[in-house]
Motif scaffolding. Structure first.
Motif, PDB file in Angstrom:
ATOM      1  N   LEU A   1       1.425  -1.166   0.009  1.00 15.55           N
ATOM      2  CA  LEU A   1      -0.129  -0.018   0.013  1.00 15.55           C
ATOM      3  C   LEU A   1       0.867   1.424  -0.394  1.00 15.55           C
ATOM      4  O   LEU A   1       0.718   2.367  -0.613  1.00 15.55           O
ATOM      5  CB  LEU A   1      -0.831  -0.101   1.396  1.00 15.55           C
ATOM      6  N   ALA A   2       1.950   0.761   0.832  1.00 13.70           N
ATOM      7  CA  ALA A   2       3.441   2.370   0.229  1.00 13.70           C
ATOM      8  C   ALA A   2       3.590   2.616  -0.975  1.00 13.70           C
ATOM      9  O   ALA A   2       3.944   2.836  -1.389  1.00 13.70           O
ATOM     10  CB  ALA A   2       4.102   1.973   1.796  1.00 13.70           C
ATOM     11  N   ARG A   3       3.753   1.562  -1.392  1.00 12.14           N
ATOM     12  CA  ARG A   3       3.896   1.939  -2.757  1.00 12.14           C
ATOM     13  C   ARG A   3       3.345   2.021  -3.196  1.00 12.14           C
ATOM     14  O   ARG A   3       2.986   3.101  -4.445  1.00 12.14           O
ATOM     15  CB  ARG A   3       5.265   0.319  -3.521  1.00 12.14           C
ATOM     16  N   ALA A   4       1.624   1.795  -3.416  1.00 12.33           N
ATOM     17  CA  ALA A   4       0.943   2.271  -4.414  1.00 12.33           C
ATOM     18  C   ALA A   4       0.485   3.481  -4.208  1.00 12.33           C
ATOM     19  O   ALA A   4       0.296   4.775  -5.077  1.00 12.33           O
ATOM     20  CB  ALA A   4      -0.716   1.403  -3.195  1.00 12.33           C
ATOM     21  N   GLU A   5       0.805   4.290  -2.794  1.00 11.04           N
ATOM     22  CA  GLU A   5       0.793   6.076  -2.837  1.00 11.04           C
ATOM     23  C   GLU A   5       1.820   6.211  -3.633  1.00 11.04           C
ATOM     24  O   GLU A   5       1.451   7.464  -4.138  1.00 11.04           O
ATOM     25  CB  GLU A   5       0.755   5.940  -1.263  1.00 11.04           C
ATOM     26  N   GLN A   6       2.984   5.942  -3.230  1.00  9.13           N
ATOM     27  CA  GLN A   6       3.988   6.412  -3.649  1.00  9.13           C
ATOM     28  C   GLN A   6       3.364   6.878  -6.031  1.00  9.13           C
ATOM     29  O   GLN A   6       3.924   7.569  -6.350  1.00  9.13           O
ATOM     30  CB  GLN A   6       5.170   5.123  -3.545  1.00  9.13           C
ATOM     31  N   LEU A   7       2.860   5.546  -6.004  1.00 12.38           N
ATOM     32  CA  LEU A   7       2.450   5.455  -7.292  1.00 12.38           C
ATOM     33  C   LEU A   7       1.542   6.232  -7.583  1.00 12.38           C
ATOM     34  O   LEU A   7       1.060   6.600  -8.831  1.00 12.38           O
ATOM     35  CB  LEU A   7       2.552   3.580  -7.833  1.00 12.38           C
ATOM     36  N   GLY A   8       1.004   6.912  -7.142  1.00 14.53           N
ATOM     37  CA  GLY A   8      -0.108   7.896  -7.483  1.00 14.53           C
ATOM     38  C   GLY A   8      -1.448   7.389  -6.990  1.00 14.53           C
ATOM     39  O   GLY A   8      -3.028   7.959  -7.052  1.00 14.53           O
ATOM     40  N   ALA A   9      -1.803   6.457  -5.334  1.00 16.98           N
ATOM     41  CA  ALA A   9      -3.124   5.745  -5.062  1.00 16.98           C
ATOM     42  C   ALA A   9      -3.278   7.331  -4.490  1.00 16.98           C
ATOM     43  O   ALA A   9      -2.542   8.041  -3.692  1.00 16.98           O
ATOM     44  CB  ALA A   9      -2.973   5.000  -4.530  1.00 16.98           C
ATOM     45  N   THR A  10      -4.675   7.630  -4.371  1.00 16.48           N
ATOM     46  CA  THR A  10      -5.271   8.266  -3.423  1.00 16.48           C
ATOM     47  C   THR A  10      -5.453   8.341  -2.069  1.00 16.48           C
ATOM     48  O   THR A  10      -5.194   9.292  -1.493  1.00 16.48           O
ATOM     49  CB  THR A  10      -6.524   9.905  -4.630  1.00 16.48           C
ATOM     50  N   ARG A  11      -5.980   7.037  -2.136  1.00 11.41           N
ATOM     51  CA  ARG A  11      -6.243   6.787  -0.871  1.00 11.41           C
ATOM     52  C   ARG A  11      -5.450   5.373  -1.120  1.00 11.41           C
ATOM     53  O   ARG A  11      -6.053   4.750  -2.196  1.00 11.41           O
ATOM     54  CB  ARG A  11      -7.254   6.882  -0.599  1.00 11.41           C
TER      55      ARG A  11
END
Ligand SMILES: [Zn+2]
Ligand SMILES: [Zn+2]
Length: 343
Positions: free
Chosen positions: A207-217
């Motif tokens: 999830l941390a990587r998803a945030e780094q790659l542009g996930a809003t939440r």
């Protein structure tokens, strides 16, 4: 001449050993492999639950390398627009179609009745050398490394997914599963005009990587995502293939929205969905299987820097460490684990 290769003799029987180097057929090229990615399909092949796999097999279908020999039929002057020669750095589309069945003849080659694939039905690229039809090799630009080239195949599956989903500019997304495919779909959605993208996974590192790659939440459970977006999401993508997760994800599709089944469930899996809701809320359910004329697009997407390869290519190990690499993938460590060869 002998080469090192990973050989799956039968389900759960894997060895790294010396085997004869392959020779290219008339329309084939011989590739010295530079990098070869491990994916869920390899786990299915090794685990014995791939209906297509034939044993003994050298797996490996996500790869790039250098052409070191070309078949007899390719040795005369090349055709216009066909630049493959000895020395070409290439990535390879591994899927092989018969060209003769109804699906091949109506533009659905990925649904071919005689579907075959390099690294699944015939020997692949967890080896120093592999032969492939020249028509399946795509020249890499100088800017892409072999490791990046080996990521084009999974990107091409994600590109086909986005072609199938066909989202509208400004759509909200929920992506369930932040493994390699979920993270690739996320990056394409960001560039494809998504307004908000929520990502769900039980693994908080992912999830941390998803945030780094542009996930809003990001969320560790689907219910929580729905609380923040009570009307649901325009586009919901399942990238897990887990039946109970698919049932929950279906509940988050907004009225008039689309639900894409992208993750690979087992043959026997069943889900319970409300047909009334599909009818009354006008929900579109989309399937997306492998690639369909999306390899060149994926190569272009990679060349353009749309995919953060630093974030995606977390592990590189030599061929003889294949068992160790396999364990890492099974434990869900990192994102994309690759075998690097001839380095
Ligand atoms: Zn794969
Ligand atoms: Zn066919």
């Amino acid at each position: 001449m002998y080469m090192r290769a990973v050989i799956v003799d039968a389900p759960e029987q894997v060895r790294v050993d010396n085997v004869a180097e392959p020779m290219p057929g008339p329309s084939e090229v011989l590739i010295r492999v530079g990098a070869s990615g491990i994916c869920g399909t390899d786990l299915h092949i090794i685990g014995g639950d791939s209906p297509l796999a034939r044993y003994p097999l050298i797996p490996g279908h996500e790869f790039a390398g250098e052409v070191v020999a070309v078949g007899s039929g390719l040795q005369s002057e090349g055709k216009a627009g066909v630049p493959i020669t000895v020395g070409s750095r290439v990535a390879v589309e591994p899927n092989l179609y018969c060209g003769q069945c109804e699906f091949c003849r109506t533009g659905h080659e990925n649904l071919c009745l005689n579907y075959a694939a390099i690294g699944v039905t015939i020997n692949g690229a967890f080896a120093q050398y592999v032969t492939v039809p020249a028509a399946k090799a795509y020249v890499l630009p100088e800017t892409l490394s072999f490791r990046e080239g080996a990521l084009i195949e999974p990107v091409s599956c994600a590109v086909h997914g986005m072609h199938s989903l066909n989202p509208r500019f400004g759509d909200t997304f929920l992506i369930v599963g932040a493994g390699t495919m979920g993270l690739l779909l996320l990056q394409l959605a960001v560039r494809g005009g998504a307004s908000r993208i929520a990502v769900v996974d039980v693994n908080t590192q992912r999830l941390a990587r998803a945030e780094q790659l542009g996930a809003t939440r990001v969320y560790t459970d689907i219910q929580h995502a729905l609380k923040d977006e009570p009307l649901g999401f325009n586009c919901v993508i399942d990238a897990t293939g887990v039946a109970p997760v698919i049932e929950q994800a279906f509940m988050t599709v907004k009225r008039g929205g689309k639900f894409m089944i992208f993750g690979v469930a087992s043959h026997e899996a069943r889900v319970s969905l409300s047909p009334f809701r599909i009818y009354n809320d006008e929900i579109t359910i989309v399937g997306s299987m492998a690639v369909l004329f999306s390899f060149q697009a994926a190569l272009d997407v990679m060349s353009a820097g749309v995919i953060d390869t630093q974030a995606m290519l977390t592990t590189a190990l030599p061929l003889d460490d294949f068992p160790k690499a396999l364990d890492m993938v099974r434990r869900g460590e990192g994102v994309k684990t690759q075998i690097v060869l001839n380095a």
